[in-house]
Design a protein around this motif. Structure first.
Motif, PDB file in Angstrom:
ATOM      1  N   ASN A 167       0.564  -0.941  -0.316  1.00 63.53           N
ATOM      2  CA  ASN A 167      -0.298  -0.246   0.114  1.00 63.53           C
ATOM      3  C   ASN A 167       1.034   1.520   0.466  1.00 63.53           C
ATOM      4  N   SER A 168       0.696   1.834  -1.455  1.00 68.21           N
ATOM      5  CA  SER A 168       1.833   3.180  -0.933  1.00 68.21           C
ATOM      6  C   SER A 168       1.003   4.621  -0.789  1.00 68.21           C
ATOM      7  N   ARG A 169       0.338   4.251  -0.089  1.00 65.77           N
ATOM      8  CA  ARG A 169      -0.528   5.254   1.046  1.00 65.77           C
ATOM      9  C   ARG A 169      -0.511   5.022   2.510  1.00 65.77           C
ATOM     10  N   PHE A 170       0.130   4.128   2.640  1.00 63.16           N
ATOM     11  CA  PHE A 170       0.124   3.623   3.966  1.00 63.16           C
ATOM     12  C   PHE A 170       1.319   4.606   4.708  1.00 63.16           C
ATOM     13  N   ASP A 171       0.825   5.269   6.338  1.00 60.63           N
ATOM     14  CA  ASP A 171       1.909   6.485   6.480  1.00 60.63           C
ATOM     15  C   ASP A 171       1.857   6.114   7.868  1.00 60.63           C
ATOM     16  N   GLU A 172       3.381   5.735   7.580  1.00 61.18           N
ATOM     17  CA  GLU A 172       3.738   5.049   8.589  1.00 61.18           C
ATOM     18  C   GLU A 172       4.015   5.972   9.835  1.00 61.18           C
ATOM     19  N   ALA A 173       3.757   7.079  10.327  1.00 63.85           N
ATOM     20  CA  ALA A 173       3.931   7.691  11.460  1.00 63.85           C
ATOM     21  C   ALA A 173       2.390   8.974  11.621  1.00 63.85           C
ATOM     22  N   LEU A 174       1.445   8.110  11.341  1.00 64.43           N
ATOM     23  CA  LEU A 174       0.093   8.626  11.448  1.00 64.43           C
ATOM     24  C   LEU A 174      -0.235   8.472  12.750  1.00 64.43           C
ATOM     25  N   VAL A 175      -1.392   9.914  12.996  1.00 68.33           N
ATOM     26  CA  VAL A 175      -1.502  10.266  14.059  1.00 68.33           C
ATOM     27  C   VAL A 175      -3.072  10.971  14.250  1.00 68.33           C
TER      28      VAL A 175
END
Length: 307
Positions: free
Chosen positions: A296-304
């Motif tokens: 998933n290229s839209r995965f945000d590893e720092a999504l808060v």
């Protein structure tokens, strides 16, 4: 409810694949999961201080890392954003709950973790046996595992479960007597057998009753956050999945709960596409999955998300 994201670019997939052949479509240009992101910095107060000072809780959200699918899982070591609770909506490490929980413990670095067990945590195991094993390991690791359970933590009331589906969204394409196709077994008094769609629907019914009581009965000023692996609404599904057998495997229609306005936030996984939808009552449903091999290229590893 605000969204805080400290990653300025998409997850660097090359760190996890090294010499593996990564197809060009995986590296598509970053499309922000949400717009209007804001930055915030505040100290980490106690639960009592959250309520007294009306401080927003910062939830670091992720799911579907599938660390078993990459050759160097230890290489996934994202910079920690400013957060209060790490919320993991399942599918962290297939068939190895001990390694999955160990990874979450290291990732949170002493901060609380809320986690739900899901299909790939149960993979190659027995539904009842694996859940008890996971409870024991989570207790030792200090991780809060929720399966038809709730906890008030860091200024939020978390309600969590796997939320196995009822397969109603598959219509006539799902034969209730057939196995789900997942390598999961269930046991009766005499033997063990494959997990069927009927088993899945029965388990869904138990969770649905629990969630209905918890959500509709919520009358506190403490924000309600629901965490499930499977999705709670048809709108969580990509268009190409709707009307297929996979729709029944991925989601159920809990619109009477998602549209009640009782929950501030509903976090789900399972669907390997990022999504953020708003229901009429005000509940926001968010999915932030990495996907198998971080596809998933839209995965945000720092999504808060601030609640």
């Amino acid at each position: 409810m605000a969204i805080v994201s400290k990653s300025s670019h998409q997850t660097d997939i090359t760190r996890y694949f090294h010499d593996f052949d990564c197809r060009q479509h995986i590296f598509g240009a970053r499309q922000p999961l949400l717009t209007g992101l804001t930055a915030a910095n505040s100290r980490h107060p106690s639960s009592a201080q959250f309520q007294k000072e009306k401080t927003l809780s910062k939830l670091w959200i992720l799911s579907d890392l599938h660390l078993e699918s990459i050759p160097y899982p230890g290489a996934f070591s994202p910079a920690r954003p400013d957060f209060d609770v790490l919320v993991a909506a399942g599918d962290i490490w297939q068939s190895d709950i001990k390694r999955g929980l160990g990874f979450l413990t290291r990732l949170a670095d002493g901060k609380p973790v809320v986690f739900v067990m899901v299909n790939h945590e149960y993979w190659r195991g027995n539904l009842g046996t694996e859940l008890q094993k996971a409870r024991d390991l989570a207790g030792k690791a200090g991780i809060i595992l929720l399966e038809n359970e709730a906890v008030t933590l860091a200024g939020c009331h978390f309600v969590g479960a796997t939320l196995w589906t009822d397969y109603e969204l598959a219509g006539d394409l799902a034969d209730k007597e057939n196995p789900t196709g997942e390598l999961i077994s269930v046991s009766d008094e005499k033997s063990s057998r494959p997990f069927t769609i009927a088993d899945c629907a029965a388990t869904h019914s138990v969770t649905r009753k629990y969630l209905t009581a918890e959500i509709l009965g919520h009358d506190s000023t403490v924000p309600l956050v629901v965490v499930t692996h499977h999705a709670p609404h048809l709108d969580c599904l990509p268009q190409h999945v709707r009307g297929t057998w996979a729709a029944g495997n991925c989601a159920s229609d809990l619109s009477e709960l998602t549209d009640s306005g009782k929950a501030a936030l509903w976090i789900n996984g399972h669907i390997h596409e990022s999504s953020c939808i708003h229901r009429p009552g005000g509940t926001r449903i968010i999915c932030n999955p990495a996907g198998t091999r971080f596809s998933n290229s839209r995965f945000d590893e720092a999504l808060v998300v601030e609640v």
